[in-house]
Design a protein around this motif. Structure first.
Motif, PDB file in Angstrom:
ATOM      1  N   MET A   1      37.001  47.201  26.723  1.00 49.76           N
ATOM      2  CA  MET A   1      37.873  46.111  27.070  1.00 49.76           C
ATOM      3  C   MET A   1      38.803  46.517  28.213  1.00 49.76           C
ATOM      4  N   SER A   2      39.238  47.772  28.175  1.00 52.57           N
ATOM      5  CA  SER A   2      40.142  48.246  29.228  1.00 52.57           C
ATOM      6  C   SER A   2      39.456  48.279  30.585  1.00 52.57           C
ATOM      7  N   LEU A   3      38.194  48.693  30.597  1.00 54.35           N
ATOM      8  CA  LEU A   3      37.466  48.734  31.870  1.00 54.35           C
ATOM      9  C   LEU A   3      37.272  47.324  32.409  1.00 54.35           C
ATOM     10  N   GLY A   4      36.945  46.376  31.558  1.00 50.01           N
ATOM     11  CA  GLY A   4      36.792  44.988  31.997  1.00 50.01           C
ATOM     12  C   GLY A   4      38.071  44.456  32.597  1.00 50.01           C
ATOM     13  N   LYS A   5      39.183  44.730  31.928  1.00 51.28           N
ATOM     14  CA  LYS A   5      40.480  44.287  32.439  1.00 51.28           C
ATOM     15  C   LYS A   5      40.790  44.956  33.767  1.00 51.28           C
ATOM     16  N   SER A   6      40.508  46.241  33.873  1.00 49.66           N
ATOM     17  CA  SER A   6      40.763  46.975  35.106  1.00 49.66           C
ATOM     18  C   SER A   6      39.934  46.416  36.262  1.00 49.66           C
ATOM     19  N   LEU A   7      38.672  46.090  36.001  1.00 49.67           N
ATOM     20  CA  LEU A   7      37.819  45.525  37.051  1.00 49.67           C
ATOM     21  C   LEU A   7      38.311  44.146  37.479  1.00 49.67           C
ATOM     22  N   ARG A   8      38.711  43.327  36.525  1.00 52.68           N
ATOM     23  CA  ARG A   8      39.229  42.003  36.885  1.00 52.68           C
ATOM     24  C   ARG A   8      40.501  42.118  37.713  1.00 52.68           C
ATOM     25  N   GLU A   9      41.351  43.070  37.370  1.00 52.34           N
ATOM     26  CA  GLU A   9      42.599  43.260  38.114  1.00 52.34           C
ATOM     27  C   GLU A   9      42.369  43.828  39.509  1.00 52.34           C
ATOM     28  N   ALA A  10      41.224  44.460  39.737  1.00 49.74           N
ATOM     29  CA  ALA A  10      40.921  45.047  41.052  1.00 49.74           C
ATOM     30  C   ALA A  10      40.758  43.967  42.118  1.00 49.74           C
ATOM     31  N   ARG A  11      40.378  42.768  41.698  1.00 48.14           N
ATOM     32  CA  ARG A  11      40.197  41.631  42.609  1.00 48.14           C
ATOM     33  C   ARG A  11      39.288  41.970  43.794  1.00 48.14           C
ATOM     34  N   GLU A  12      38.224  42.678  43.503  1.00 47.14           N
ATOM     35  CA  GLU A  12      37.244  43.030  44.524  1.00 47.14           C
ATOM     36  C   GLU A  12      36.499  41.762  44.960  1.00 47.14           C
ATOM     37  N   PRO A  13      36.437  41.494  46.262  1.00 48.73           N
ATOM     38  CA  PRO A  13      35.699  40.308  46.720  1.00 48.73           C
ATOM     39  C   PRO A  13      34.239  40.354  46.245  1.00 48.73           C
ATOM     40  N   GLY A  14      33.807  39.299  45.615  1.00 48.08           N
ATOM     41  CA  GLY A  14      32.438  39.214  45.114  1.00 48.08           C
ATOM     42  C   GLY A  14      32.301  39.561  43.652  1.00 48.08           C
ATOM     43  N   LEU A  15      33.302  40.209  43.078  1.00 50.38           N
ATOM     44  CA  LEU A  15      33.285  40.510  41.655  1.00 50.38           C
ATOM     45  C   LEU A  15      33.844  39.293  40.931  1.00 50.38           C
ATOM     46  N   LEU A  16      32.978  38.597  40.202  1.00 55.90           N
ATOM     47  CA  LEU A  16      33.362  37.326  39.602  1.00 55.90           C
ATOM     48  C   LEU A  16      33.992  37.474  38.224  1.00 55.90           C
ATOM     49  N   ASP A  17      33.480  38.398  37.413  1.00 55.23           N
ATOM     50  CA  ASP A  17      34.038  38.579  36.077  1.00 55.23           C
ATOM     51  C   ASP A  17      33.513  39.870  35.473  1.00 55.23           C
ATOM     52  N   ALA A  18      34.218  40.357  34.485  1.00 55.33           N
ATOM     53  CA  ALA A  18      33.807  41.525  33.705  1.00 55.33           C
ATOM     54  C   ALA A  18      34.101  41.180  32.251  1.00 55.33           C
ATOM     55  N   ILE A  19      33.035  40.998  31.481  1.00 53.55           N
ATOM     56  CA  ILE A  19      33.166  40.480  30.115  1.00 53.55           C
ATOM     57  C   ILE A  19      32.759  41.572  29.126  1.00 53.55           C
ATOM     58  N   PRO A  20      33.728  42.081  28.358  1.00 53.99           N
ATOM     59  CA  PRO A  20      33.399  43.148  27.409  1.00 53.99           C
ATOM     60  C   PRO A  20      32.693  42.624  26.172  1.00 53.99           C
ATOM     61  N   ARG A  45      34.853  54.309  39.770  1.00 53.83           N
ATOM     62  CA  ARG A  45      36.239  54.564  40.175  1.00 53.83           C
ATOM     63  C   ARG A  45      37.215  53.937  39.190  1.00 53.83           C
ATOM     64  N   ARG A  46      36.948  52.689  38.786  1.00 53.27           N
ATOM     65  CA  ARG A  46      37.848  51.996  37.869  1.00 53.27           C
ATOM     66  C   ARG A  46      37.801  52.609  36.470  1.00 53.27           C
ATOM     67  N   LYS A  47      36.644  53.142  36.104  1.00 58.21           N
ATOM     68  CA  LYS A  47      36.521  53.754  34.783  1.00 58.21           C
ATOM     69  C   LYS A  47      37.501  54.903  34.624  1.00 58.21           C
ATOM     70  N   GLY A  48      37.753  55.614  35.708  1.00 63.01           N
ATOM     71  CA  GLY A  48      38.689  56.723  35.653  1.00 63.01           C
ATOM     72  C   GLY A  48      40.134  56.287  35.529  1.00 63.01           C
ATOM     73  N   THR A  49      40.415  54.990  35.677  1.00 55.88           N
ATOM     74  CA  THR A  49      41.791  54.505  35.615  1.00 55.88           C
ATOM     75  C   THR A  49      42.159  53.944  34.251  1.00 55.88           C
ATOM     76  N   VAL A  50      41.209  53.908  33.330  1.00 55.34           N
ATOM     77  CA  VAL A  50      41.496  53.344  32.010  1.00 55.34           C
ATOM     78  C   VAL A  50      41.589  54.462  30.981  1.00 55.34           C
ATOM     79  N   PRO A  51      42.377  54.266  29.936  1.00 58.53           N
ATOM     80  CA  PRO A  51      42.509  55.306  28.910  1.00 58.53           C
ATOM     81  C   PRO A  51      41.212  55.516  28.143  1.00 58.53           C
ATOM     82  N   ASP A  52      41.008  56.717  27.681  1.00 59.05           N
ATOM     83  CA  ASP A  52      39.851  57.061  26.863  1.00 59.05           C
ATOM     84  C   ASP A  52      40.016  56.410  25.492  1.00 59.05           C
ATOM     85  N   PRO A  53      39.055  55.573  25.063  1.00 61.98           N
ATOM     86  CA  PRO A  53      39.190  54.895  23.770  1.00 61.98           C
ATOM     87  C   PRO A  53      39.331  55.872  22.600  1.00 61.98           C
TER      88      PRO A  53
END
Length: 73
Positions: A1-20, A45-53
C-alpha cells in the motif's frame, strides 16, 4: 500500500494509477506518455522511499464470539 501511495504522489507523467492488492500492485500507465522501460526504474526508485512492511506492520487481535439465537441456522 505504501508503494502505491508513493507512486501516486510521484505524479509521473503517464502514470495513471497504482492500485494495491493483498500481495500485488497494479500499475496503470499510458504507454504513449511513459515508456515501459522507464516504468520499472521508477518503481524501484520509489520502492526505496517506503518503509519496510516487516518493520512497520502490527498484529491486531479481534475477539469474536460465535453464539447467539441464530447459531443453528
Amino acid at each position: 500500500m505504501s508503494l502505491g501511495k508513493s507512486l501516486r504522489e510521484a505524479r509521473e507523467p503517464g502514470l495513471l494509477d497504482a492500485i494495491p492488492g493483498a500481495r500485488t500492485l497494479l500499475v496503470v500507465f499510458d504507454p504513449d506518455r511513459l515508456r515501459a522501460d522507464r516504468l520499472l526504474p521508477l518503481i524501484q526508485r520509489r520502492k526505496g522511499t517506503v518503509p519496510d512492511p516487516a518493520t512497520t506492520s502490527r498484529r491486531l487481535r479481534v475477539p469474536v464470539v460465535y453464539d447467539g439465537e441464530d447459531l443453528a441456522e
